[in-house]
Every structure is written in structure tokens, then in C-alpha cells.
Design a protein around this motif. Structure first.
Motif, PDB file in Angstrom:
ATOM      1  N   ASP A 149       0.835  -1.209   0.000  1.00  0.00           N
ATOM      2  CA  ASP A 149       0.000   0.000   0.000  1.00  0.00           C
ATOM      3  C   ASP A 149       0.867   1.254   0.000  1.00  0.00           C
ATOM      4  O   ASP A 149       0.544   2.244  -0.661  1.00  0.00           O
ATOM      5  N   PHE A 150       1.965   1.213   0.750  1.00  0.00           N
ATOM      6  CA  PHE A 150       2.885   2.356   0.783  1.00  0.00           C
ATOM      7  C   PHE A 150       3.486   2.574  -0.596  1.00  0.00           C
ATOM      8  O   PHE A 150       3.492   3.699  -1.112  1.00  0.00           O
ATOM      9  N   ARG A 151       3.965   1.489  -1.215  1.00  0.00           N
ATOM     10  CA  ARG A 151       4.566   1.608  -2.552  1.00  0.00           C
ATOM     11  C   ARG A 151       3.543   2.071  -3.591  1.00  0.00           C
ATOM     12  O   ARG A 151       3.889   2.790  -4.536  1.00  0.00           O
ATOM     13  N   GLU A 152       2.290   1.646  -3.404  1.00  0.00           N
ATOM     14  CA  GLU A 152       1.237   2.060  -4.342  1.00  0.00           C
ATOM     15  C   GLU A 152       0.638   3.412  -3.964  1.00  0.00           C
ATOM     16  O   GLU A 152      -0.330   3.864  -4.576  1.00  0.00           O
ATOM     17  N   ARG A 153       1.202   4.041  -2.920  1.00  0.00           N
ATOM     18  CA  ARG A 153       0.800   5.390  -2.469  1.00  0.00           C
ATOM     19  C   ARG A 153      -0.662   5.444  -2.048  1.00  0.00           C
ATOM     20  O   ARG A 153      -1.383   6.391  -2.359  1.00  0.00           O
ATOM     21  N   LYS A 154      -1.073   4.399  -1.311  1.00  0.00           N
ATOM     22  CA  LYS A 154      -2.451   4.366  -0.812  1.00  0.00           C
ATOM     23  C   LYS A 154      -2.495   4.883   0.618  1.00  0.00           C
ATOM     24  O   LYS A 154      -1.808   4.342   1.487  1.00  0.00           O
ATOM     25  N   LEU A 155      -3.311   5.885   0.841  1.00  0.00           N
ATOM     26  CA  LEU A 155      -3.506   6.405   2.189  1.00  0.00           C
ATOM     27  C   LEU A 155      -4.509   5.510   2.910  1.00  0.00           C
ATOM     28  O   LEU A 155      -5.706   5.579   2.645  1.00  0.00           O
ATOM     29  N   THR A 156      -4.007   4.669   3.795  1.00  0.00           N
ATOM     30  CA  THR A 156      -4.914   3.839   4.578  1.00  0.00           C
ATOM     31  C   THR A 156      -4.905   4.342   6.028  1.00  0.00           C
ATOM     32  O   THR A 156      -4.174   5.263   6.376  1.00  0.00           O
ATOM     33  N   LEU A 157      -5.726   3.713   6.856  1.00  0.00           N
ATOM     34  CA  LEU A 157      -5.986   4.254   8.190  1.00  0.00           C
ATOM     35  C   LEU A 157      -4.735   4.470   9.047  1.00  0.00           C
ATOM     36  O   LEU A 157      -4.614   5.524   9.681  1.00  0.00           O
ATOM     37  N   PRO A 158      -3.775   3.535   9.098  1.00  0.00           N
ATOM     38  CA  PRO A 158      -2.593   3.798   9.928  1.00  0.00           C
ATOM     39  C   PRO A 158      -1.855   5.073   9.517  1.00  0.00           C
ATOM     40  O   PRO A 158      -1.377   5.828  10.374  1.00  0.00           O
ATOM     41  N   VAL A 159      -1.771   5.306   8.198  1.00  0.00           N
ATOM     42  CA  VAL A 159      -1.062   6.495   7.705  1.00  0.00           C
ATOM     43  C   VAL A 159      -1.890   7.755   7.927  1.00  0.00           C
ATOM     44  O   VAL A 159      -1.361   8.802   8.309  1.00  0.00           O
ATOM     45  N   ILE A 160      -3.202   7.668   7.706  1.00  0.00           N
ATOM     46  CA  ILE A 160      -4.075   8.829   7.948  1.00  0.00           C
ATOM     47  C   ILE A 160      -3.956   9.287   9.398  1.00  0.00           C
ATOM     48  O   ILE A 160      -3.859  10.489   9.691  1.00  0.00           O
ATOM     49  N   LYS A 161      -3.917   8.326  10.315  1.00  0.00           N
ATOM     50  CA  LYS A 161      -3.757   8.655  11.737  1.00  0.00           C
ATOM     51  C   LYS A 161      -2.391   9.290  12.005  1.00  0.00           C
ATOM     52  O   LYS A 161      -2.263  10.225  12.797  1.00  0.00           O
ATOM     53  N   ALA A 162      -1.357   8.772  11.341  1.00  0.00           N
ATOM     54  CA  ALA A 162       0.006   9.309  11.544  1.00  0.00           C
ATOM     55  C   ALA A 162       0.119  10.728  10.992  1.00  0.00           C
ATOM     56  O   ALA A 162       0.786  11.590  11.589  1.00  0.00           O
ATOM     57  N   ILE A 163      -0.515  10.986   9.856  1.00  0.00           N
ATOM     58  CA  ILE A 163      -0.467  12.329   9.255  1.00  0.00           C
ATOM     59  C   ILE A 163      -1.159  13.342  10.169  1.00  0.00           C
ATOM     60  O   ILE A 163      -0.704  14.478  10.325  1.00  0.00           O
ATOM     61  N   ALA A 164      -2.253  12.913  10.800  1.00  0.00           N
ATOM     62  CA  ALA A 164      -2.972  13.817  11.713  1.00  0.00           C
ATOM     63  C   ALA A 164      -2.106  14.225  12.901  1.00  0.00           C
ATOM     64  O   ALA A 164      -2.308  15.291  13.488  1.00  0.00           O
ATOM     65  N   LEU A 165      -1.111  13.391  13.244  1.00  0.00           N
ATOM     66  CA  LEU A 165      -0.239  13.666  14.396  1.00  0.00           C
ATOM     67  C   LEU A 165       1.148  14.158  13.977  1.00  0.00           C
ATOM     68  O   LEU A 165       2.020  14.360  14.826  1.00  0.00           O
ATOM     69  N   ALA A 166       1.350  14.349  12.667  1.00  0.00           N
ATOM     70  CA  ALA A 166       2.692  14.635  12.146  1.00  0.00           C
ATOM     71  C   ALA A 166       3.148  16.058  12.424  1.00  0.00           C
ATOM     72  O   ALA A 166       2.340  16.995  12.407  1.00  0.00           O
ATOM     73  N   ASP A 167       4.479  16.221  12.674  1.00  0.00           N
ATOM     74  CA  ASP A 167       5.061  17.567  12.690  1.00  0.00           C
ATOM     75  C   ASP A 167       5.421  17.949  11.257  1.00  0.00           C
ATOM     76  O   ASP A 167       5.183  17.172  10.317  1.00  0.00           O
ATOM     77  N   ALA A 168       5.988  19.115  11.070  1.00  0.00           N
ATOM     78  CA  ALA A 168       6.249  19.634   9.710  1.00  0.00           C
ATOM     79  C   ALA A 168       7.179  18.704   8.925  1.00  0.00           C
ATOM     80  O   ALA A 168       6.957  18.425   7.736  1.00  0.00           O
ATOM     81  N   GLU A 169       8.201  18.185   9.597  1.00  0.00           N
ATOM     82  CA  GLU A 169       9.172  17.315   8.915  1.00  0.00           C
ATOM     83  C   GLU A 169       8.525  16.000   8.491  1.00  0.00           C
ATOM     84  O   GLU A 169       8.740  15.513   7.377  1.00  0.00           O
ATOM     85  N   GLU A 170       7.710  15.441   9.394  1.00  0.00           N
ATOM     86  CA  GLU A 170       7.021  14.191   9.078  1.00  0.00           C
ATOM     87  C   GLU A 170       6.010  14.391   7.949  1.00  0.00           C
ATOM     88  O   GLU A 170       5.885  13.553   7.048  1.00  0.00           O
ATOM     89  N   ARG A 171       5.321  15.510   8.000  1.00  0.00           N
ATOM     90  CA  ARG A 171       4.335  15.810   6.952  1.00  0.00           C
ATOM     91  C   ARG A 171       5.013  15.924   5.585  1.00  0.00           C
ATOM     92  O   ARG A 171       4.495  15.437   4.575  1.00  0.00           O
ATOM     93  N   ALA A 172       6.192  16.529   5.578  1.00  0.00           N
ATOM     94  CA  ALA A 172       6.949  16.662   4.321  1.00  0.00           C
ATOM     95  C   ALA A 172       7.326  15.278   3.787  1.00  0.00           C
ATOM     96  O   ALA A 172       7.315  15.044   2.566  1.00  0.00           O
ATOM     97  N   PHE A 173       7.649  14.356   4.700  1.00  0.00           N
ATOM     98  CA  PHE A 173       7.973  12.976   4.296  1.00  0.00           C
ATOM     99  C   PHE A 173       6.763  12.320   3.626  1.00  0.00           C
ATOM    100  O   PHE A 173       6.888  11.702   2.565  1.00  0.00           O
ATOM    101  N   TRP A 174       5.588  12.463   4.245  1.00  0.00           N
ATOM    102  CA  TRP A 174       4.379  11.859   3.675  1.00  0.00           C
ATOM    103  C   TRP A 174       4.014  12.524   2.342  1.00  0.00           C
ATOM    104  O   TRP A 174       3.567  11.844   1.411  1.00  0.00           O
ATOM    105  N   GLN A 175       4.218  13.827   2.247  1.00  0.00           N
ATOM    106  CA  GLN A 175       3.933  14.526   0.974  1.00  0.00           C
ATOM    107  C   GLN A 175       4.825  13.989  -0.139  1.00  0.00           C
ATOM    108  O   GLN A 175       4.367  13.728  -1.256  1.00  0.00           O
TER     109      GLN A 175
END
Length: 333
Positions: free
Chosen positions: A239-265
Motif C-alpha cells: 500500500d505504501f509503494r502504491e501510495r495508498k492512504l490507509t488508516l494507519p497512515v491517515i492517523k500518523a499524518i494527523a499527528l505529524a510535525d512539519a518534517e514528518e508531513r513533508a515525508f508523507w507529501q
């Protein structure tokens, strides 16, 4: 010894209880996936239908019908219908996702081509509607036709939501309710309808299927980050390789700081992935506890499914369905 342990799994118990019906369902599937003029249709369909799937959805239709005291022939038609709809969506999904593996085997689009997968999927959808009509129930037709539309809607919504960091848990749930839970809930609902169950019972069966389907998909998305490839038939991080936003990642993005958010972007939105990115993603998911939080969500949905069956009369199948809800979540260690 091992076989005795295996039979304890709820889906194995269901399969044993429904074995005669499932023989009839499988015979009907083989009969209806035949094609006089296009031999590729049974070739492609057999590859997927006989790949060792659990047949969970058709068993849920049969189970619901049994629980409601049905003794007519059409629960077999409906179970085959549900399996055809499921198989058609898998054929289409593998083309959309450009998947190379399904249930641990090469996908049909890899063995044949995308055109064959799409067109055979279309054929199976058409076959499923023929089977529905044979039951003579407009209500059944309405439920399964709506489910088919909802599944497609969920898949299309996922196309736009999957790589958009603004996707919320509510949108994720909408996708899951469409692409997965819609067929689970329709499968149990039509089992009650064909048996002539009262509205409260049919609603309870729908609610059970819906909750089980949501729990099932959440667990699938969780297994993508912490499952065993041998058991899931998928590779960790697909799912990560296929760039699918699933629940574990959605939850992590909601808690991300600027650096982490840039990684997900970079990795999800832009699709620029480098060696080590999956490991870093797993570190972030663990740091924020989102894998555990996702499992909690799956558990809550499983409990909701079990609660839906509370008011239904006792029946051997009822306990199996309750156990099945637990088992779905137990797949995650």
C-alpha cells in the motif's frame, strides 16, 4: 492434530456446516462461468475462483439464510451471485492497482493481459445479474444492484482520496464502506430477505455484514504494514509503494510535525520514494502508535458486528458468525 486445530477457525466451521450448500454453489459457479464462444473466460475466472480463497462472502449469504430458516433453492443462486460480484471486482482491482500478486499467485492481468481481466470481469458482473433475476425477487435485485454501484463508487472515490493528504478518517471509512463492506452487508442482507425474515432481522444482518466488512478491510490495511507475506499473499508495504492512504497512515499524518508531513507529501502525494522510506514510514507509525490505534478501531467494528446479532434467535450459525468477527481481528498479532 493440525487438521483438528484448523477446523476450529470460524470460517472452517462455517465451511463444514455449509459444505453441501457450498458444493452446490461451486457447481453453479463453474456452470455459469462457462462460455461457449470465448474459452478465455473460464480460463481467467478459474485461475481466480480456484485460487484457494475462503469464499467468505457466499458463505455469509448461506449462513444468513440458514439462520432465518430458509429451505428453498435460491440461497445458492445468491451465494454464487455474491462470489461473481466479488471476483469481478478483484479482476478490475488488479488492473487498476497494477497488481502482480493475488492470494500468493500471479494475477490474471499478469498471466493474460489487462484487456482480458477487464472484459472477463464485465462478463462475471453480467452473469451475476442473470443469477439475481432467477430468484424472482425484486428486493434482492435492488439490494445487490445497489451494492454493485456502491462498490464501484468506493473504488472511484479511492482513486482521488488515496494520494491526498487531506483525506480524513471519515473519507477513508466512506471508501471502505463502498469497496469492501457494501458486499459483506449485501451478502448477509439478501440471505435474510430470500428467507422472508422480518425487517428487524434483515436490518440486523445488514448491520452485522457492514461492521464485519469495515473491520475486515481495516485489518487488511493493517496487515499491509505488519503481516506475514506467506499468510497474506501480499508483500509488506504494498500500500505504501502504491501510495495508498490507509488508516494507519491517515492517523500518523494527523499527528505529524512539519518534517514528518513533508515525508508523507514526498512519498505518498508526489510518489518520490527512496530506499529506506518504508522503514521510516513504519518507524513513524510505531512512534505515533497508529498501528495499535488502527487495531483498536478494527476491534470496535467487530464488537459492533457482534452486537448486531444479539437480538437474533440462537442458532449454530449465529455463534460461528460471532466467532468470525473475533477471528477477523485476531489475524493481527
Amino acid at each position: 492434530m493440525d487438521s483438528a486445530l484448523e477446523i476450529q477457525k470460524p470460517h472452517d466451521q462455517l465451511a463444514a456446516f455449509l459444505s453441501d450448500d457450498m458444493v452446490a454453489v461451486n457447481a453453479l459457479i463453474r456452470d455459469r462461468m462457462a462460455s461457449e464462444h470465448a474459452p478465455r473466460i473460464p480460463e481467467v475466472t478459474a485461475h481466480l475462483v480456484e485460487a484457494g480463497g475462503k469464499r467468505l462472502r457466499p458463505m455469509m449469504t448461506l449462513a444468513a439464510a440458514h439462520m432465518c430458516g430458509y429451505d428453498g433453492p435460491f440461497h445458492v443462486h445468491l451465494a454464487a451471485t455474491v462470489e461473481f460480484i466479488h471476483t469481478a471486482t478483484l479482476l478490475h482491482d488488479d488492473v487498476v492497482d497494477e497488481s502482480g500478486q493475488r492470494r500468493g499467485r500471479p494475477t490474471a492481468n499478469l498471466l493474460w493481459d489487462n484487456k482480458s481481466s477487464v472484459l472477463v470481469g464485465d462478463y462475471l458482473f453480467s452473469r451475476s445479474f442473470q443469477l439475481m433475476v432467477e430468484t424472482g425477487s425484486l428486493r434482492v435485485l435492488d439490494i445487490l444492484a445497489n451494492a454493485s454501484a456502491t462498490i464501484a463508487e468506493g473504488e472511484v472515490l479511492q482513486l482521488t482520496a488515496a494520494q491526498d493528504l487531506a483525506t480524513t478518517e471519515a473519507i477513508y471509512l466512506q471508501v471502505v464502506r463502498g469497496k469492501t463492506a457494501a458486499l459483506f452487508s449485501a451478502a448477509t442482507e439478501v440471505g435474510g430477505v430470500i428467507a422472508g425474515a422480518d425487517d428487524a432481522t434483515v436490518q440486523a444482518l445488514y448491520d452485522y455484514g457492514d461492521a464485519l466488512g469495515v473491520s475486515f478491510q481495516i485489518v487488511d490495511d493493517l496487515l499491509d504494514y505488519q503481516g506475514q507475506a506467506a499468510a497474506t499473499g501480499k508483500n509488506i508495504g504494498d500500500d505504501f509503494r502504491e501510495r495508498k492512504l490507509t488508516l494507519p497512515v491517515i492517523k500518523a499524518i494527523a499527528l505529524a510535525d512539519a518534517e514528518e508531513r513533508a515525508f508523507w507529501q514526498r512519498t505518498i502525494e508526489k510518489g518520490v520514494q527512496e530506499d529506506g522510506d518504508l522503514d521510516h514510514a513504519l518507524t513513524l507509525l510505531n512512534t505515533h502508535g497508529t498501528l495499535a490505534a488502527t487495531r483498536d478501531d478494527a476491534l470496535a467494528w467487530a464488537e459492533k458486528g457482534k452486537a448486531a446479532l444479539d437480538g437474533l434467535p440462537d442458532h449454530p450459525v449465529k455463534q460461528m458468525l460471532i466467532d468470525l468477527a473475533d477471528y477477523v481481528v485476531d489475524r493481527v498479532n
